[in-house]
Write an enzyme that holds these catalytic residues in place. Structure first.
Site, mmCIF file in Angstrom:
data_model
loop_
_atom_site.group_PDB
_atom_site.id
_atom_site.type_symbol
_atom_site.label_atom_id
_atom_site.label_comp_id
_atom_site.label_asym_id
_atom_site.label_seq_id
_atom_site.Cartn_x
_atom_site.Cartn_y
_atom_site.Cartn_z
ATOM 1 N N ASP A 120 -14.436 -49.397 21.537
ATOM 2 C CA ASP A 120 -13.436 -49.817 20.557
ATOM 3 C C ASP A 120 -14.130 -50.135 19.227
ATOM 4 O O ASP A 120 -14.288 -51.291 18.844
ATOM 5 C CB ASP A 120 -12.684 -51.038 21.089
ATOM 6 C CG ASP A 120 -11.449 -51.370 20.265
ATOM 7 O OD1 ASP A 120 -11.101 -50.576 19.369
ATOM 8 O OD2 ASP A 120 -10.844 -52.424 20.517
ATOM 9 N N SER A 215 -7.698 -58.607 15.072
ATOM 10 C CA SER A 215 -8.290 -57.391 15.619
ATOM 11 C C SER A 215 -9.178 -56.709 14.581
ATOM 12 O O SER A 215 -8.834 -56.636 13.403
ATOM 13 C CB SER A 215 -7.192 -56.418 16.051
ATOM 14 O OG SER A 215 -6.541 -56.867 17.199
ATOM 15 N N GLY A 216 -10.315 -56.213 15.033
ATOM 16 C CA GLY A 216 -11.229 -55.501 14.146
ATOM 17 C C GLY A 216 -12.160 -56.382 13.359
ATOM 18 O O GLY A 216 -13.127 -55.900 12.766
#
Length: 268
Positions: A120, A215-216
Site C-alpha cells: 500500500d 490515510s497516506g
C-alpha cells in the site's frame, strides 16, 4: 551506480531533511491535539477535484524531496484529478507560504493488492519543484530495513476525523503512537496474519487515538541525531472505532521499500 545516484539525491536535500524550522510539540496526550503550526512541514494534503470544480481533502502524504511525495496506494483512483497542497496548517484558511502543485506522474506500486492490503504505497512526482521554506521541507527516509523497537515513540499527523464518525479536522493534528513490534502485532488477538513484515503497527492501547492520522500520511519518528524520518504510511486500522484496544493503526513500513522508492525516482 544506482546506490551512488540515490546517495547524491539524498545529500542534495540533507540540509533540511527532517529538521523543521518550528519544533513540534512532543508530549503524551490522550487523543490528538492541534500541532504547532508548520512543525511538520513535510505533511501534505492530497486533494481531488469534485464535479463542481471545488477541491476536497482526501488523504495525507509526505514530501520526501522537492518534487516527490509519498502516500498510500489506496488513496489513488485513476478516475480522479489530484493536486498536492503543501505548507498548510488550516485547510479552510488562506495561509501565506501554502502552495498547490499538480502531479506530473502518479506511480502506484505494481503489486498493490486492495484485498489483502499489501504494498500500500505510491509516489507522486510533482509537475514542478516545491518551493522549500520554513513551511515546506522534506522528511528523511529511514535506512533500508530499519526496524524500530517496541514502544518507540512516534507521531501520526493528519487532518483525519477527530473521533469515530466525527468531522475531519480543520487544523493539522498529531497524536503520539508508540510502535508495536511485529511479534506483538501479529498475535492472534491483535492483527494476526493480516500484518506482514512489510508493515509497522503503532498505538492500539485503547487510550491514544490513531483517528487523527489520515490515510497516506506519515508516521514520524525521530532519529538519534534529531532529524525526523517517515517510518510509516497510514494504511489501515480498526473498523470498530478510531482507537480499539489491540487493533493499532497499521502503516506501510517505508524501510521495506527503499529499493522500490529509489528505483522509481531514478527512472522517472
Amino acid at each position: 551506480m544506482l546506490k551512488l545516484v540515490v546517495l547524491a539525491l539524498c545529500l542534495a536535500y540533507a540540509y533540511s531533511c527532517g529538521v523543521p524550522a518550528v519544533q513540534p510539540i512532543q508530549s503524551r496526550v490522550v487523543g490528538g491535539i492541534d500541532v504547532r503550526p508548520h512543525s511538520w512541514p513535510w505533511q501534505i494534503s492530497l486533494q481531488y477535484q469534485g464535479t463542481s470544480g471545488a477541491w476536497g481533502h482526501t488523504c495525507g502524504g509526505t514530501l520526501i524531496a522537492d518534487n516527490w511525495v509519498l502516500t498510500a496506494a489506496h488513496c489513488i483512483s485513476s478516475s480522479r484529478t489530484y493536486r498536492v497542497l503543501l505548507g498548510k496548517h488550516n485547510l479552510k484558511e488562506d495561509e501565506e507560504g501554502a502552495v498547490a502543485i499538480s502531479p506530473e506522474k502518479i506511480i502506484v506500486h505494481e503489486n498493490w493488492n486492495s484485498f489483502f492490503i499489501i504494498n500500500d504505497i505510491a509516489l507522486i512526482k510533482l509537475s514542478e519543484p516545491a518551493p522549500l521554506s520554513h513551511t515546506v521541507q522534506p522528511a528523511c527516509v529511514p535506512a533500508e530495513g530499519t526496524l524500530l523497537a517496541n514502544d518507540f515513540p512516534c507521531y501520526v499527523t493528519g487532518w483525519g476525523r477527530l473521533y469515530t464518525n466525527g468531522p475531519i479536522a480543520d487544523n493539522l493534528q498529531q497524536a503520539l503512537l508508540p510502535v508495536v513490534d511485529h511479534a506483538t502485532c501479529s498475535q492472534r488477538d491483535w492483527w494476526g496474519s493480516n500484518v506482514r513484515t512489510t508493515m509497522v503497527c503503532a498505538g492500539g492501547d485503547g487510550i491514544v487515538s490513531g483517528c487523527n492520522g489520515d490515510s497516506g500520511g506519515p508516521l514520524n519518528c525521530q532519529a538519534a541525531g534529531g532529524s525526523w524520518e517517515v517510518h510509516g504510511i497510514v494504511s489501515f486500522g480498526s473498523g470498530l472505532s478510531c482507537n480499539y484496544e489491540k487493533k493499532p493503526t497499521v502503516f506501510t513500513r517505508v524501510s521495506a521499500y527503499n529499493d522500490w522508492i529509489n528505483n522509481k525516482i531514478i527512472n522517472n
